[in-house]
Enzyme design. Structure first.
Site, PDB file in Angstrom:
ATOM      1  N   TYR B 437     -35.670   9.317   0.515  1.00 40.34           N
ATOM      2  CA  TYR B 437     -34.284   9.099   0.043  1.00 40.34           C
ATOM      3  C   TYR B 437     -33.231   9.463   1.078  1.00 40.34           C
ATOM      4  O   TYR B 437     -33.548   9.923   2.152  1.00 40.34           O
ATOM      5  CB  TYR B 437     -34.046   9.731  -1.322  1.00 40.34           C
ATOM      6  CG  TYR B 437     -34.190  11.212  -1.548  1.00 40.34           C
ATOM      7  CD1 TYR B 437     -34.236  12.134  -0.535  1.00 40.34           C
ATOM      8  CD2 TYR B 437     -34.276  11.671  -2.875  1.00 40.34           C
ATOM      9  CE1 TYR B 437     -34.345  13.483  -0.812  1.00 40.34           C
ATOM     10  CE2 TYR B 437     -34.396  13.029  -3.156  1.00 40.34           C
ATOM     11  CZ  TYR B 437     -34.423  13.926  -2.115  1.00 40.34           C
ATOM     12  OH  TYR B 437     -34.531  15.255  -2.397  1.00 40.34           O
ATOM     13  N   GLU B 438     -31.993   9.167   0.756  1.00 37.16           N
ATOM     14  CA  GLU B 438     -30.877   9.295   1.706  1.00 37.16           C
ATOM     15  C   GLU B 438     -31.135   8.507   2.988  1.00 37.16           C
ATOM     16  O   GLU B 438     -30.772   8.935   4.080  1.00 37.16           O
ATOM     17  CB  GLU B 438     -30.596  10.767   2.043  1.00 37.16           C
ATOM     18  CG  GLU B 438     -30.090  11.588   0.884  1.00 37.16           C
ATOM     19  CD  GLU B 438     -28.822  11.047   0.255  1.00 37.16           C
ATOM     20  OE1 GLU B 438     -28.068  10.351   0.947  1.00 37.16           O
ATOM     21  OE2 GLU B 438     -28.589  11.303  -0.934  1.00 37.16           O
ATOM     22  N   GLY B 439     -31.703   7.322   2.840  1.00 31.93           N
ATOM     23  CA  GLY B 439     -32.086   6.526   4.003  1.00 31.93           C
ATOM     24  C   GLY B 439     -33.493   6.909   4.415  1.00 31.93           C
ATOM     25  O   GLY B 439     -33.732   8.044   4.816  1.00 31.93           O
TER      26      GLY B 439
END
Lengths: 593, 593
Positions: B437-439
């Site tokens: 997550y978060e890229g």
């Protein structure tokens, strides 16, 4: 639910092209043809893909339940296991004398990968049975064999390995379960933990092989004997009688392999579980190692199987999931994941490593065939040396890589990979046990550096490295592959240097054991990389030859060359980097923690 | 249940000795003293260890439940969160103008690690709130800020990031949620998935920051705007009103972080969710990146936190579990796990990497302080360049390593590690989300090679490498550390060579994007290793000096030297091996899959 298709094309490449069906050249297998083996592989792939694989995710979700002493396995497992037994799959590698089909181990291993890939939790059941068959066939007396072996070989009954106790894990010398003589048999009392498929509803009887101590036994390893303890007693005519005094006390709640019941078994909670001595008193650990080495090989293959399935799921998702755009140079349109080069890198890394690990595991299996059946003692002994050397590597290296490959499969899925419904996280959870059981990978590494390297002063490894060097030279002769030959040659040199370090450290009577422990895992990792690179070097030579000969399956051989390039140029350097850790002073590990 | 003790000693070493409290030298922090910071760290450690950590395993077991549209978090979470808010912890890094405590980011980051280590699932809640605070503070108008910011800073209300939709994951350009003007506000309609803490019972309101399209918006990134959508409407006096038209449709069943509700949110299922534009129309993605970069840094720290906890649990188990024997040279008695050198190797590998990753993450945090508050523009810009360069590395490298470290912690436990009751497998399951997550970490790697290396033609990285080279030279000046200086110097050379390759490949207009993608992940891994090795090289110099000065804490500094040796001599070579992958032809990834 993800489908699973047995990797038949690649298995055939290993058997036909890399191994040139060397097992079939043995007199034992003179009546076998590649066509028969092909048909076996295809049918196994069909059962694995159509019957076993569809139950895998449900098995994870449902898990096993303990109700009134009975263990209920997930829906469909009993039927799928029955289909497997009825198809004759359980005994394909076993001696025809005991009802097996006597196929070469290399074929049994190839098929083994399919069961593990299709449904690892269920496949554990026959994996354990095979160990019991082996221990009984080698060490049991005729009466025991007559009563138990055939049903175990057919799979009508299943087998277990009862080693671990709460205080006795990697170190079995402190096993406490007792066996007291009682007429013609023994009465066992004690508790065993982590017993895979220790109780279940898929077969009418379970044959436990149990480590225990006789009353007058010495302390330590020498005091341990091996016993056969059936779940249900069997009379002289082979008829099932009453239940023995062995019970499932509880089931473990595990990270993965939920479909495989992991039991705490209580022996002798009433008047003692009736058991029969297998082999000689005090030789229990040695006898158990008969089955453990075979099981270690199979656990390595299990890693390959579950990682192959994870790879297939990631590949299918990457082909289908639309996300982002291709670069303008390729039209700039919307892209599937597989069109992104970082995703291609992940997928190729998974596939290439799997092909290399499979080739190595099947090479080791073919050495098992030679070790059993070659005509000359010399050939048998040489092959057995190879098997001994390869086994800890196949077990530990394949399973370490399997965890990493399964984790990459999660990564390819992005956020969807973290959602259990997707099913790919299960493969990571399932795979994570393989570096732990059948001897942790740390134990395998120690086995490698002591029993397999120190004991023969590196003779077996050096003889393999001579072959790797020859492969590197052949690659160097081909202008297209010369660069790969150089890196493989460097890998050989590094391994020889590392072996020198191992032998130097081992020579230190004072600190030798600690020093070997400190470098064992990096050493196994280095050797694993080099042996895998060797297999892919050989594969590259064959692929080049096939393409030059105008073989029609050009896509397969081109892909094989890409796998080889990845293994040799991208992956092997990571293994070679272990030389630095091996050479670094082991004194580091004296440091406070 | 495993205890968790915040790694205060090591955090202090980084702040005091490695960073020399450089943030406190900024005029902004002239009233702060190291003693105050010490007290903050100690108290945070106490709350994390005593209040948050004991709920972690229960949170995993219970998970979250959706009942009648309400999400029930695990027992104790609401109280623990309230204690956190009442202690003033939520706003420790926020601007005092909005009710924050205005502590330096380097302190907030150190404290952040503690919440993540104590209870990753719960710590996600304020992590997301912090992102909402940042986006609102930077881009919201005064009315919005007046109404929402203070309660978000205090943590009385929590925040979310609503980006992902089923078709829009890593690629947000295809977001479909619509926002229709309706008087002074907008009405939102659409569905968002994977919304962390999107609905819960720990706070009285939730402030959703949502990406959506205006009716006349362009396609692609340019058509996306950012909206604030409260769970409960807020009147001009800040009083809570009725529920907005946003609802939790379902909760995801995930591999880990079970205590963190991951929601599918439905916006506007009735008459449209009332939302307020944040910043400029069409600039939503840019505004969201304000919070995403901060969140990426925090996710890197989250990896360090959860891996630290896994390490602590493995260390405690290794100290206590008796298994096997020490070699005869050490007396031959029964041993705890920690007395085995292969186990010591695993534990040192975990600890050393954690120390290196922590030092790098806190270095980056201190650059954030300088980027915000330095007096000269030049100093601010230079620091911001560093932050930009470090952020994808802190995020991706820390989280990749965290998964590996958590997996090793399972391995140290042997069979017990695979049993969920032990609790260590949870850390592996929890940690596994962080590379996604978060890229995803692949996106981070691409960010590194394009925006952070290609764009300035390597200027920022080269300037860091000059410092690494200077550190290598200092090590080389010390006869005891000279060998480490050489390997660090080699790491610098490899990185410079890799940078050349990156810039060469980037120059290819036709194939550049694909070529960069193909080497992005190996490049990030190489740079991550070298930056971590740099930090441990610096740590080694300080540790040597402290020992030479007769510092009383000799055990700490000796352990630090051991960590440095592991990082430089055992681990760095693995990163350097990536140069081969970077140099290898990217054409490989054109191969069929």
């Amino acid at each position: 639910m993800s489908p699973y298709a047995a990797p038949l094309r690649d298995i055939r490449f290993v058997l036909d092209t890399l191994l040139e069906h060397r097992s079939l050249a043995l007199p034992q297998y003179q009546d076998l043809s590649p066509d028969v083996i092909d048909a076996v592989l295809e049918e196994a792939g069909r059962v694995a893909g159509d019957v076993w694989a569809p139950l895998n995710q449900d098995g994870d979700r449902h898990g096993c339940r303990l109700e009134g002493g009975e263990v209920l396995t997930p829906p469909g497992f009993a039927e799928a296991y029955r289909a497997f037994v009825e198809g004759g799959w359980n005994g394909i590698g076993s001696d025809p004398e005991h009802g097996g089909q006597g196929l070469p181990e290399v074929v049994a291993s190839a098929v083994q990968e399919m069961w593990q890939g299709a449904n690892m939790a269920l496949a554990l059941c026959p994996l354990l049975t095979a160990g019991a068959v082996e221990a009984l066939a080698q060490h049991g007396d005729e009466a025991l064999k007559a009563r138990y072996l055939k049903k175990l070989v057919s799979g009508e009954w299943t087998g277990t390995m009862n080693l671990t106790e709460p205080q006795a894990g990697s170190d079995l010398s402190v096993v406490r379960t007792r066996a007291v003589p009682d007429g013609a048999h023994y009465r066992l009392h004690g508790q065993k933990i982590f017993i895979t498929w220790g109780e279940h509803d898929c077969a009418e009887n379970i044959v436990h092989l149990v480590l225990a101590r006789l009353p007058d036994a010495a302390e330590g390893n020498q005091g341990i004997s091996l016993f056969l303890v059936p779940k249900r007693l069997v009379d002289a005519q082979g008829r099932l009688g009453e239940r023995n005094d062995v019970n499932c006390v509880s089931l473990e709640h595990k990270l993965g392999i939920h479909g495989s019941p992991t039991c705490m078994l209580g022996f002798g909670e009433r008047d003692g579980a009736i058991g029969y001595l297998v082999g000689e008193p005090g030789r229990g650990l040695a006898h158990m190692f008969t089955m453990m080495n075979a099981a270690r090989h199979k656990v390595g293959i299990q890693g390959i199987g579950v990682a192959e399935r994870a790879y297939q799921q990631a590949l299918a998702y990457a082909r289908e999931r639309v996300q982002g755009r291709v670069p303008k140079s390729r039209g700039g349109g919307s892209a599937t994941l597989i069109e992104h080069y970082d995703v291609r890198r992940m997928l190729l890394s998974m596939r290439a490593r799997l092909e290399a690990l499979r080739a190595l595991a099947l090479l080791s299996a073919s050495e098992m065939d030679i070790a059993r059946h070659a005509e000359s003692t010399e050939a048998r002994e040489r092959a057995q040396q190879r098997v001994d050397l390869y086994t800890p590597i196949v077990k530990a290296f394949s399973t370490d890589q399997a965890v990493d490959i399964a984790s990459l499969a999660v990564q390819v899925h992005g956020g969807m990979g973290y959602i259990e419904e997707t099913g790919v996280a299960q493969h990571l959870r399932d795979a994570r046990i393989a570096p732990i059981y059948e001897g942790t990978n740390g134990i395998q590494a120690l086995d490698l550096v002591t029993r397999k390297l120190q004991r023969d002063r590196g003779a077996a490894l050096n003889s393999v490295l001579d072959e790797v060097a020859a492969c590197a030279a052949s690659l160097a002769d081909d202008p297209e592959l010369a660069a790969w030959g150089r890196v493989l040659r460097d890998g050989v040199d590094d391994t020889r240097r590392a072996l020198e370090v191992v032998l130097e450290r081992a020579a230190d009577a004072e600190k030798g054991h600690d020093a070997l422990q400190a470098l064992a895992t990096p050493m196994l990792d280095l050797v694993g990389h080099v042996l895998c690179a060797w297999q892919m070097g050989r594969a590259a030579l064959r692929a080049r030859a096939a393409l030059q000969d105008g073989h029609e399956d050009t896509a397969f051989y081109r892909a094989k060359l890409a796998s080889a390039e990845f293994v040799l140029c991208h992956w092997l350097p990571r293994g070679r980097a272990q030389l630095a850790a091996i050479e670094a002073a082991p004194a580091l590990f004296d440091a406070p923690l």
